[in-house]
Each structure stands twice: as C-alpha cells, then as structure tokens.
Design a protein around this motif. Structure first.
Motif, mmCIF file in Angstrom:
data_model
loop_
_atom_site.group_PDB
_atom_site.id
_atom_site.type_symbol
_atom_site.label_atom_id
_atom_site.label_comp_id
_atom_site.label_asym_id
_atom_site.label_seq_id
_atom_site.Cartn_x
_atom_site.Cartn_y
_atom_site.Cartn_z
ATOM 1 N N GLU A 201 -2.909 -20.174 -4.558
ATOM 2 C CA GLU A 201 -3.399 -20.123 -3.185
ATOM 3 C C GLU A 201 -3.612 -18.670 -2.788
ATOM 4 N N MET A 202 -4.409 -18.459 -1.752
ATOM 5 C CA MET A 202 -4.602 -17.118 -1.207
ATOM 6 C C MET A 202 -3.342 -16.664 -0.487
ATOM 7 N N LYS A 203 -3.014 -15.386 -0.675
ATOM 8 C CA LYS A 203 -1.891 -14.790 0.035
ATOM 9 C C LYS A 203 -2.349 -13.865 1.155
ATOM 10 N N GLY A 204 -3.662 -13.667 1.266
ATOM 11 C CA GLY A 204 -4.210 -12.855 2.343
ATOM 12 C C GLY A 204 -5.101 -11.739 1.841
ATOM 13 N N ASN A 205 -5.825 -11.125 2.778
ATOM 14 C CA ASN A 205 -6.680 -9.975 2.467
ATOM 15 C C ASN A 205 -5.868 -8.687 2.516
ATOM 16 N N VAL A 206 -6.223 -7.740 1.650
ATOM 17 C CA VAL A 206 -5.536 -6.451 1.673
ATOM 18 C C VAL A 206 -6.058 -5.613 2.832
ATOM 19 N N LYS A 207 -5.280 -4.629 3.221
ATOM 20 C CA LYS A 207 -5.723 -3.678 4.238
ATOM 21 C C LYS A 207 -6.892 -2.873 3.685
ATOM 22 N N ASP A 208 -7.945 -2.727 4.463
ATOM 23 C CA ASP A 208 -9.148 -2.067 3.967
ATOM 24 C C ASP A 208 -8.927 -0.569 3.757
ATOM 25 N N ASP A 209 -9.569 -0.045 2.734
ATOM 26 C CA ASP A 209 -9.612 1.400 2.473
ATOM 27 C C ASP A 209 -11.013 1.699 1.947
ATOM 28 N N PRO A 210 -11.955 2.084 2.816
ATOM 29 C CA PRO A 210 -13.340 2.309 2.389
ATOM 30 C C PRO A 210 -13.485 3.355 1.290
ATOM 31 N N GLU A 211 -12.549 4.322 1.228
ATOM 32 C CA GLU A 211 -12.632 5.344 0.189
ATOM 33 C C GLU A 211 -12.458 4.745 -1.204
ATOM 34 N N ILE A 212 -11.705 3.647 -1.289
ATOM 35 C CA ILE A 212 -11.487 2.980 -2.577
ATOM 36 C C ILE A 212 -12.333 1.713 -2.687
ATOM 37 N N LEU A 213 -12.281 0.875 -1.670
ATOM 38 C CA LEU A 213 -12.962 -0.422 -1.740
ATOM 39 C C LEU A 213 -14.453 -0.318 -1.444
ATOM 40 N N GLY A 214 -14.873 0.815 -0.885
ATOM 41 C CA GLY A 214 -16.290 1.047 -0.705
ATOM 42 C C GLY A 214 -16.855 0.508 0.594
ATOM 43 N N LEU A 215 -18.185 0.614 0.691
ATOM 44 C CA LEU A 215 -18.906 0.227 1.905
ATOM 45 C C LEU A 215 -19.845 -0.934 1.623
ATOM 46 N N GLY A 216 -19.413 -1.826 0.763
ATOM 47 C CA GLY A 216 -20.256 -2.945 0.372
ATOM 48 C C GLY A 216 -20.751 -2.791 -1.050
ATOM 49 N N VAL A 217 -21.446 -3.800 -1.515
ATOM 50 C CA VAL A 217 -21.954 -3.848 -2.881
ATOM 51 C C VAL A 217 -23.416 -3.418 -2.900
ATOM 52 N N GLY A 218 -23.779 -2.549 -3.854
ATOM 53 C CA GLY A 218 -25.167 -2.113 -3.990
ATOM 54 C C GLY A 218 -25.632 -2.210 -5.431
ATOM 55 N N VAL A 219 -26.928 -2.053 -5.626
ATOM 56 C CA VAL A 219 -27.506 -1.993 -6.973
ATOM 57 C C VAL A 219 -27.255 -0.596 -7.531
ATOM 58 N N GLY A 220 -26.611 -0.511 -8.689
ATOM 59 C CA GLY A 220 -26.345 0.776 -9.318
ATOM 60 C C GLY A 220 -27.598 1.336 -9.975
ATOM 61 N N LEU A 221 -27.877 2.609 -9.724
ATOM 62 C CA LEU A 221 -29.091 3.265 -10.227
ATOM 63 C C LEU A 221 -28.767 4.663 -10.752
ATOM 64 N N ARG A 222 -29.587 5.137 -11.677
ATOM 65 C CA ARG A 222 -29.410 6.512 -12.147
ATOM 66 C C ARG A 222 -29.751 7.508 -11.043
ATOM 67 N N LYS A 223 -29.008 8.588 -10.994
ATOM 68 C CA LYS A 223 -29.340 9.652 -10.044
ATOM 69 C C LYS A 223 -30.726 10.200 -10.375
#
Length: 260
Positions: A201-223
């Motif tokens: 079962e789910m135990k809950g969501n973790v506390k957010d940390d944008p520096e680690i968990l990021g700002l959402g999912v994106g398409v990875g591209l070469r610089k």
C-alpha cells in the motif's frame, strides 16, 4: 533527342530531391530498456506501448519527425545521448539542476508526486522518522536514489539500489525490504496489479525538494541541439492546445498528469 533526354533526367533529379526533402527527419528516441508501466512497457511481441509511447508518437507526428524507439539501460541513457547513440530521451526523466549540467531538456510534459510504498498492515509514513531503521529500495541512477540517500539514508535508513523498479517492487513483495520510493504513478500501477494489491500500500508522498526531484519531466536533449529542442517544444505546446494530449491521457489516467 539529347535535349529531351536531358530534360527528362533533370525532371527526375528534381523529383527525387523533392521526395528526399519531404522525408521526415529520423530521430532515435532513447527509452529505458525495462518495463515502467503505465509509461512504457513491451507487449508480448516486443512492441513498446504505454502513455509515454503515445506521447512520443503524438509529438513526433506533430513535429514531422520519424522517431525510432531505441531501448537503452537506464544508467547508461545519458551517456548514450551525449555520445550520439540516441538523439533524445523520453523516459520519465525529471528536469534537475544536476542533469542540466550535462544535457538539455524540453519544456515539461508531465509532473507527478514522489511516493513511498510499503507492506500492508505495517504502520509508517514517508518521512525520515517513519523510515528510520528500515531498508528502502530505489532504482539506481534516479532522482529517487539521490533523494532517499539524502533524506532517509542520512537519518538511519538503509538505501538499497536496484537496476530496475520491478526488482525493487518484487523484493518488497517478498519481504526482503521494508519500502520503495518511486514516482507515485508508477507505484500505483504496481498496486493495481494482482501482486501489488496482495502485498502493499502507499505510505504517502515525500516532502518535495525541487533541487533533487526536479521541476517535472522533460525530453532529454543534447546541449546545443536547439533546432530539435524548438521542434519538440512547439509540438508539446501544440498537442496540449489541440486536445491530443488529453485524448491519449484519458486512456491511462482519471486526472491531469500534466500537473502544476
């Protein structure tokens, strides 16, 4: 006669050039080479399916790209991109400051919480205090590995790394570890399975940390691949605006996966 033949040859050359120019640009899309439902997974015939496969098809059609799925081991997927073995990554990769040092990203295309899952009937929550003394499984080379090491490993938990999320889930179901951390949607897909529903079962969501968990999912591209980035961003914006994104998302989710 010679002039006529020259005219025919010239017309043929122009026609071939036009056909060649009209052909879609081929792009090798890196997917993690393991099931990650409901985002990506191979069917019985080895064909890839899932929400991110539908997303890829919609974006590539809108951008007029010939996209070829190229499975790559997750912990080698960024090196595969930077060494030109693939051209972009569509694999639930979060946009983080650390990754932005090595690669670029498109605009966000979804954003969901990070959660902790554990066995039924065992009372703890998704906090450093709740996981103290427990063993928590994470997939290697993910934001979840980094987060768990910082917030749980440094506060009395043991963090165990796995090559795939499936392996971590199976060890949890077998009682070999106490919890797993991953994307909440991926964990829900496991809980919706017969194995997951029986054990966990789910135990809950973790506390957010944008520096680690990021700002959402994106398409990875070469610089520096700005032309491809511009095409992908324009296509994401278009399928969001014309309803295509919502249409295929309804097959998988009863909420807006795009997130805040």
């Amino acid at each position: 006669m010679k002039n006529a033949l020259k005219t025919i040859a010239l017309a043929a050359a122009i026609g071939l050039a036009a056909i060649s120019g009209a052909a879609a640009e081929q792009v090798r899309v890196g997917f993690a080479a393991e099931p990650y439902p409901p985002f990506t997974s191979p069917d019985a015939s080895g064909n890839w399916e899932g929400w991110e496969v539908d997303f890829m098809k919609a974006v590539c059609a809108e951008a007029k790209l010939d996209c070829v799925i190229t499975p790559v081991a997750w912990d080698g997927i960024i090196p595969a991109l930077t060494s030109n073995k693939i051209d972009m990554i569509i694999g639930s990769m979060s946009i983080t400051p650390e990754r932005l040092q090595t690669i670029d990203f498109s605009d966000k295309y979804y954003n969901t919480p990070t959660a902790v899952m554990g066995p039924k009937g065992v009372d703890f929550d998704a906090t450093p205090e709740g996981l103290k003394g427990k063993t928590i499984g994470v997939q290697v080379a993910t934001i979840h590995q980094v987060y768990a090491n910082k917030y749980f490993g440094e506060n009395g938990a043991t963090v165990k790394e796995y090559q795939t999320q499936d392996e971590a889930n199976n060890d949890l179901a077998a009682g070999r570890i106490d919890a797993v951390q991953a994307d909440s949607i991926a964990l829900k897909a496991f809980l919706d399975s017969e194995q997951g529903a029986a054990c966990c079962e789910m135990k809950g969501n973790v506390k957010d940390d944008p520096e680690i968990l990021g700002l959402g999912v994106g398409v990875g591209l070469r610089k520096g691949d700005t032309a491809l980035k511009d095409k992908i961003n324009a296509a994401i914006k278009a399928i969001r605006a014309n309803g295509t994104y919502d249409e295929f998302s309804k097959k998988y989710f009863d909420f807006d996966i795009y997130g805040g």
